[in-house]
Every structure is written in structure tokens, then in C-alpha cells.
Design a protein around this motif. Structure first.
Motif, short mmCIF file in Angstrom:
data_model
loop_
_atom_site.label_atom_id
_atom_site.label_comp_id
_atom_site.label_asym_id
_atom_site.label_seq_id
_atom_site.Cartn_x
_atom_site.Cartn_y
_atom_site.Cartn_z
N ILE A 231 0.74 -1.17 -0.16
CA ILE A 231 0.05 -0.05 0.03
C ILE A 231 0.70 1.28 -0.02
O ILE A 231 0.48 2.40 0.39
CB ILE A 231 -1.05 -0.01 1.29
N GLY A 232 2.29 1.17 -0.46
CA GLY A 232 2.76 2.36 -0.57
C GLY A 232 2.23 3.17 -1.84
O GLY A 232 2.03 2.56 -2.85
N ASP A 233 2.13 4.49 -1.69
CA ASP A 233 1.80 5.27 -3.07
C ASP A 233 2.43 4.96 -4.08
O ASP A 233 1.76 4.92 -5.22
CB ASP A 233 2.14 6.86 -2.43
N GLN A 237 0.30 3.49 -7.41
CA GLN A 237 0.26 4.08 -8.64
C GLN A 237 0.57 3.25 -9.81
O GLN A 237 0.10 3.30 -10.77
CB GLN A 237 1.04 5.56 -8.55
N ARG A 238 1.84 2.51 -9.51
CA ARG A 238 2.17 1.64 -10.82
C ARG A 238 1.29 0.52 -11.00
O ARG A 238 1.00 0.19 -12.18
CB ARG A 238 3.58 0.98 -10.07
N MET A 245 3.91 9.64 -8.82
CA MET A 245 3.96 11.09 -8.94
C MET A 245 4.19 11.82 -7.45
O MET A 245 3.33 11.67 -6.89
CB MET A 245 2.90 12.02 -9.42
N PRO A 246 5.54 11.73 -6.80
CA PRO A 246 5.61 11.99 -5.57
C PRO A 246 5.08 13.20 -5.22
O PRO A 246 4.49 12.99 -3.93
CB PRO A 246 7.12 12.39 -5.47
N HIS A 247 4.72 14.10 -5.73
CA HIS A 247 4.08 15.38 -5.34
C HIS A 247 2.61 15.17 -4.93
O HIS A 247 1.90 15.85 -4.11
CB HIS A 247 4.23 16.38 -6.10
#
Length: 281
Positions: A231-233, A237-238, A245-247
């Protein structure tokens, strides 16, 4: 995790109807969006997943049995958090710990922080000092996400309780006040620090749950670390077919989430979880 036959918490508010008894029975919908399970993990935004999702069907009897077990499990984990934090607060903060209430609901409910349903996932509402959880996600979590195991589920509960710990510390309120005054990108960065601190505090709880209660079994920490990775961002996203997109991150990367959980577990100290004092996460 060794949880069967152990004491459950009294701080359970059951909103799942008359079929329930002592927070132990209930039924969810016959099907859940597979991708919604990701959203259950700590409020991660999985809107990109929702287009074209499919349903994982289960029979009512399967759902009922799974929720029966899940409710009992959640109650025991909550009791463990109460014991650990009641011991640590006087030692590390010089104050008493006032535990949260955990609301179990079916399909949807309301809170002062807004409505909750299968897509919102577990969350903590500082306005009423309650954590909210629809236990129906455990079935899909075990079968579809690849982050199964009871300690992966315990990590979810411990993370939401950790937000209450932050609230008791005064950290959550101050961080949210700052978030309301800054840009979206800056607010997202503060949110990441909030979530990583909660991951770290979850690790602190896990270490003390083992030392005080002997609750952990071989492989439990690996289950929590796997859940943190899933569940890491960046991973979310991948998996949604997007470039990370880190922002836009609000919870931290898979590596960050694992690192901070492990930091809490290895240190066993709340003082080591100050993500706001770190230049680099």
C-alpha cells in the motif's frame, strides 16, 4: 498472531444491526470491488482503480462467518493496543492514555468526519475520537490483495489506533492545522509524515505486544511488512498503470512505510517515531 481465546476490548461500538452479539456477528455485501481492499488500507486513494473493476463474489454464509471471526479478531487487537499504550504513555509522555472507541459498521455509516463506506476504508476521526472499520474487507484482503495473514490485518487496526495516539500526543491536531494553511503539495507532504509516524507507532505497538503479551508468531512481522509494501503510494500508482508522482503522495512510498514500521519495531520507543523532525524520510 496468537489471538484466539484472549480478552477482547469493551471499546467497540457495533453498528451492524441486531444480528450481532458482543461485537462478534454480522454480514457484509455479497461482493466487494477487489480494488476497494486497497482503499481499506489506511485511507489510500485508489480512484484510478475504480474504472472497470470486477466483483469478488462470496456467499452470504461465507461473508457471515468471515465477519464473525474478523470482529472477534479486531476486538482482541484493540485490547492489545489498549494494554500497550496504557503502559507506554506514562513512561514516555508522563500522562495517562485514553483509548479510542472502534466503530464496526456494515456497508456504510456516518461520522463527524463524513460518511464511511466500502470505498473509504478504515479511518480515524479526531472529532469524535473514534476509529471506523468495516470488517468485510478481510475476506477480499486475504484472497485477492496478496497481503493476507492475520498480522497484516492487525497492522491495519494498529495504524488507525496510532492516529488516535497522535491525537492524544497533540501531533495530529497541529499537523492538520498547518495542512489547512499551505499548498496542496505541502499538505500532501505533511500527510505523508502523519502516516509514516503512524506506521512507526504501529511498529512500536507490535514490539511491545510481543514483549508484554507474547502475541506474535513467526512470520507476523513479514506479513506486516508485506502489507506496508503493497500500500505504498508508488506501488499503488504503478499498479494503476500510472507513473509514480511524488508530489501527489499522501501516505509514503512502499520503502518508506516499511522503513518506519521497522524503525518503530526495532526501537520499541515512541521517541524514535518523530517523522516531523526528519529532513529526509
Amino acid at each position: 498472531m496468537k489471538w484466539r481465546g484472549r480478552r477482547g476490548s469493551r471499546n467497540i461500538e457495533d453498528r451492524r444491526g441486531a444480528r450481532m452479539s458482543t461485537g462478534a456477528k454480522g454480514a457484509g455485501g455479497a461482493g466487494l470491488l477487489i480494488v476497494v481492499v486497497v482503499a481499506y488500507f489506511l485511507g489510500v486513494d485508489v480512484t484510478p482503480f475504480l474504472n472497470g473493476g470486477t466483483l469478488q463474489e462470496t456467499t452470504p454464509a461465507q461473508e457471515d462467518a468471515a465477519q464473525d471471526q474478523a470482529a472477534q479478531f479486531v476486538s482482541v487487537v484493540l485490547a492489545d493496543t489498549e494494554e500497550v499504550w496504557a503502559d507506554l504513555f506514562p513512561k514516555e509522555l508522563g500522562k495517562e492514555y485514553d483509548p479510542p472507541v472502534l466503530v464496526l459498521f456494515r456497508d456504510q455509516t456516518q461520522s463527524p468526519c463524513g460518511g464511511a463506506n466500502g470505498a473509504t476504508g478504515p479511518f480515524y476521526c479526531p472529532a469524535d475520537r473514534k476509529a471506523y472499520l468495516d470488517t468485510s474487507f478481510f475476506v477480499t484482503l486475504e484472497r485477492r490483495l496478496g497481503a493476507g495473514g492475520d498480522f497484516a490485518a492487525a497492522y491495519v487496526v494498529a495504524h488507525e489506533v496510532a492516529h488516535h495516539v497522535q491525537n492524544e500526543m497533540g501531533v495530529l491536531g497541529e499537523a492538520n492545522r498547518v495542512r489547512a494553511r499551505v499548498s496542496e503539495a505541502q499538505a500532501n507532504g505533511i500527510s505523508v509524515r502523519i502516516e509514516l509516524q503512524a506506521d512507526c507507532l504501529s511498529g512500536v505497538w507490535a514490539r511491545h505486544a510481543q514483549q508484554r503479551i507474547g502475541a506474535l508468531e513467526p512470520g507476523d512481522i513479514e506479513e506486516a511488512m508485506n502489507a506496508a509494501r503493497q500500500i505504498g503510494d508508488d506501488t499503488l500508482q504503478r499498479n494503476a498503470g500510472r507513473r509514480p508522482m511524488p508530489h501527489t503522495f499522501t501516505h509514503g512510498t512502499s520503502e518508506q512505510r516499511q522503513t518506519w514500521f521497522l524503525r518503530g519495531y526495532q526501537s520499541a520507543s515512541m521517541r524514535m517515531c518523530d517523522t516531523f523532525a526528519e529532513d529526509a524520510l
